[in-house]
Design an enzyme around this catalytic site. Structure first.
Site, short mmCIF file in Angstrom:
data_model
loop_
_atom_site.label_atom_id
_atom_site.label_comp_id
_atom_site.label_asym_id
_atom_site.label_seq_id
_atom_site.Cartn_x
_atom_site.Cartn_y
_atom_site.Cartn_z
N THR A 1 -2.14 5.32 8.40
CA THR A 1 -2.41 6.02 7.18
C THR A 1 -3.46 5.21 6.39
OG1 THR A 1 -0.09 6.68 7.45
CG2 THR A 1 -0.94 6.87 5.32
N ALA B 1 10.98 2.43 7.74
CA ALA B 1 9.49 2.63 8.08
C ALA B 1 9.10 2.04 9.52
CB ALA B 1 8.59 2.09 7.16
N THR C 1 2.07 -9.77 1.28
CA THR C 1 0.93 -8.92 1.71
C THR C 1 0.67 -7.84 0.49
OG1 THR C 1 1.85 -7.27 2.83
CG2 THR C 1 1.26 -9.04 4.10
N LYS D 1 25.09 0.36 3.95
CA LYS D 1 26.65 0.43 4.38
C LYS D 1 27.40 0.41 3.27
CE LYS D 1 29.75 -1.51 7.24
NZ LYS D 1 30.27 -2.72 7.94
N TYR E 1 4.80 -7.72 16.13
CA TYR E 1 4.89 -6.46 15.19
C TYR E 1 5.95 -5.51 16.10
CZ TYR E 1 3.76 -2.80 12.00
OH TYR E 1 3.63 -1.68 11.28
N ASP F 1 12.82 -11.75 -1.63
CA ASP F 1 12.36 -11.79 -0.07
C ASP F 1 13.59 -11.32 0.54
OD1 ASP F 1 12.20 -12.51 2.58
OD2 ASP F 1 11.32 -14.60 2.06
N ASP G 1 10.14 -6.94 -3.45
CA ASP G 1 8.92 -7.24 -2.78
C ASP G 1 8.80 -8.79 -3.07
OD1 ASP G 1 6.12 -7.76 -1.76
OD2 ASP G 1 6.29 -5.22 -1.69
N LYS H 1 11.07 -11.96 11.62
CA LYS H 1 12.32 -12.27 10.87
C LYS H 1 12.61 -10.91 10.01
CE LYS H 1 13.66 -16.02 7.91
NZ LYS H 1 13.18 -17.55 7.61
N PHE I 1 0.90 -1.15 0.05
CA PHE I 1 0.12 -0.19 0.10
C PHE I 1 0.93 1.18 -0.05
CE2 PHE I 1 -2.18 2.85 3.25
CZ PHE I 1 -2.63 3.80 2.43
P1 NAD Z 1 1.51 -3.72 3.16
O1 NAD Z 1 1.52 -4.90 3.82
O2 NAD Z 1 0.64 -3.10 2.09
O3 NAD Z 1 3.13 -3.52 2.41
C1 NAD Z 1 4.11 -4.34 2.92
C2 NAD Z 1 5.02 -4.76 1.75
O4 NAD Z 1 5.99 -5.48 2.32
C3 NAD Z 1 4.14 -5.97 0.90
O5 NAD Z 1 4.17 -5.45 -0.37
C4 NAD Z 1 4.68 -7.23 1.23
O6 NAD Z 1 4.50 -8.18 0.25
C5 NAD Z 1 6.17 -6.82 1.59
N1 NAD Z 1 7.05 -7.63 2.15
C6 NAD Z 1 6.47 -8.29 3.41
N2 NAD Z 1 7.64 -9.07 3.73
C7 NAD Z 1 8.38 -9.24 2.86
C8 NAD Z 1 9.82 -9.75 2.43
N3 NAD Z 1 10.27 -10.76 3.36
N4 NAD Z 1 10.58 -9.50 1.41
C9 NAD Z 1 10.05 -8.58 0.62
N5 NAD Z 1 9.01 -7.81 0.72
C10 NAD Z 1 8.22 -8.00 1.93
O7 NAD Z 1 1.68 -2.55 4.44
P2 NAD Z 1 1.93 -0.99 4.23
O8 NAD Z 1 0.49 -0.42 5.21
O9 NAD Z 1 2.01 -0.40 3.06
O10 NAD Z 1 3.15 -0.75 5.25
C11 NAD Z 1 4.47 -0.52 4.96
C12 NAD Z 1 5.34 -0.21 6.07
O11 NAD Z 1 5.08 0.82 6.68
C13 NAD Z 1 5.46 -1.24 6.95
O12 NAD Z 1 6.96 -1.37 7.23
C14 NAD Z 1 4.69 -0.86 8.12
O13 NAD Z 1 4.90 -1.52 9.42
C15 NAD Z 1 4.58 0.73 8.04
N6 NAD Z 1 3.55 1.45 8.63
C16 NAD Z 1 2.46 1.34 8.07
C17 NAD Z 1 1.32 2.12 8.77
C18 NAD Z 1 0.07 2.28 7.96
O14 NAD Z 1 -0.85 2.76 8.53
N7 NAD Z 1 -0.36 1.81 6.65
C19 NAD Z 1 1.31 2.35 9.89
C20 NAD Z 1 2.64 2.23 10.66
C21 NAD Z 1 3.68 1.64 10.01
#
Ligand code: NAD
Length: 315
Positions: free
Chosen positions: A175, A114, A36, A105, A145, A56, A32, A91, A12
């Site tokens: 967000t 994030a 998710t 680095k 988390y 990954d 990615d 992980k 997202f």
């Molecule tokens: P999301 O689930 O839509 O996006 C996360 C992405 O990470 C996905 O595309 C998923 O496929 C990818 N991913 C997960 N594990 C992976 C791996 N091992 N290797 C490669 N890619 C991997 O979530 P989001 O809402 O877009 O959140 C993005 C970031 O922002 C996250 O780190 C989340 O913790 C942080 N965050 C989001 C919010 C919010 O309100 N959306 C709030 C606080 C923090």
């Protein structure tokens, strides 16, 4: 031209960030594993400066070309996802963050992680400033988390202090916007999906718990401005306008002109009671503040997503 690596770029927030960076003329490498996220989120990007690499990041990460910025967003983010993927969440916060800090680095790139308002847990200080250390339950189901993100922040600061890596930490508050998944369990997509079908809106508890909702365009502007600054300490990015969940449900009903009622369900374990960022640091250091009000953001979410995508399959 600068090269930016975006982990979680098909998610997202990551997909919006990729678009913004491309619009500013950068080259973007999106990593990615689609756990998710989805290709649908980036399918519309037609730009030769954009490249998707199915990766990954908990495995070995190799990027042959020079890199200027690493935006590290990969992590399950919605409770529905991290409760389903507890070990993966730990992980990706530990091993995945370590790999990406290693890339930063090696490439001498600026690294931005994030992080999340969840590092404050169920806060005892309100609103939450960056120097408040939080009140997190490490052994509750949400601990995977919250603690993964706290560890990732500690690791980021260790790379900065010990290895001289140029790092930034953004603590993101709730967000919302186009491309949220209708069934990801978070309040806004759930309420929108229910309201657009005239079904009852399910509010947890009495709906008195508060949240602050930031529209995605405001957030992405804040993230890029932090990455392009020389700030190393954590910075809250979120909208300080605070609403109860009940108020949010009513706003959604109004904006969608829905006939839905509101019904109440049991509160999930460790659901925080209050959530509101103190954005003094973002204002002072970055000159950033959000500009999009909740009702305007909800309208934009509906217009840009389209009702069909918000309602989703399976309903
Ligand atoms: P999301 O689930 O839509 O996006 C996360 C992405 O990470 C996905 O595309 C998923 O496929 C990818 N991913 C997960 N594990 C992976 C791996 N091992 N290797 C490669 N890619 C991997 O979530 P989001 O809402 O877009 O959140 C993005 C970031 O922002 C996250 O780190 C989340 O913790 C942080 N965050 C989001 C919010 C919010 O309100 N959306 C709030 C606080 C923090």
């Amino acid at each position: 031209m600068t090269t930016c690596v975006v982990t979680g770029g098909a998610g997202f927030l990551g997909s919006h960030l990729c678009e913004k960076l491309l619009a500013e003329g950068h080259r973007v490498i999106c990593l990615d594993n689609l756990e998710t996220g989805s290709l649908e989120n980036i399918a519309h990007i037609r730009d030769e400066k954009f490249e998707f690499r199915h990766t990954d990041i908990t495995e070995y990460v190799d990027i042959p070309e020079p890199v200027d910025f690493v935006y590290h967003l990969a992590s399950p983010a919605s409770p529905i996802d991290y409760l389903r993927l507890p070990l993966h969440t730990l992980k990706v916060g530990s091993l995945g963050t370590n790999h990406m800090l290693g890339v930063a680095k090696w490439k001498r790139a600026r690294f931005l992680i994030a992080s999340t308002s969840e590092v404050y847990g169920d806060p005892k200080v309100h609103p939450q400033r960056e120097d408040y250390w939080g009140h997190v339950n490490p052994i509750g189901p949400r601990g995977v988390y919250d603690e993964a993100k706290r560890y990732a922040e500690a690791l980021t600061m260790a790379y900065h202090r010990q290895q001289g890596v140029d790092t930034a930490i953004v603590r993101i508050f709730n967000t919302y916007g186009p491309r949220m998944r209708p069934h990801d369990g978070r309040a806004i997509p759930t309420f929108l999906r229910q309201a657009l079908q005239d079904r009852p809106l399910t509010v947890f508890g009495e709906g008195s718990q508060t949240r602050s909702f930031c529209y995605v365009d405001d957030l992405i502007r804040g993230i890029v401005s932090l990455a392009e600054s020389d700030v190393h300490t954590p910075v809250n990015i979120g909208n300080p306008d605070e609403f109860t969940l009940l108020e949010l449900a009513k706003s959604v009903i109004e904006v969608t002109d829905s006939r839905s009622e509101i019904v109440f369900e049991a509160l999930p374990t460790d659901d925080p009671q209050q959530r509101r960022p103190d954005i003094g640091r973002a204002r002072d250091l970055l000159g950033w503040e959000p500009t999009i009000k909740l009702d305007e953001g909800l309208r934009r979410t509906i217009d840009q997503s389209g009702v069909e995508r918000l309602v989703g399959a399976g309903d």
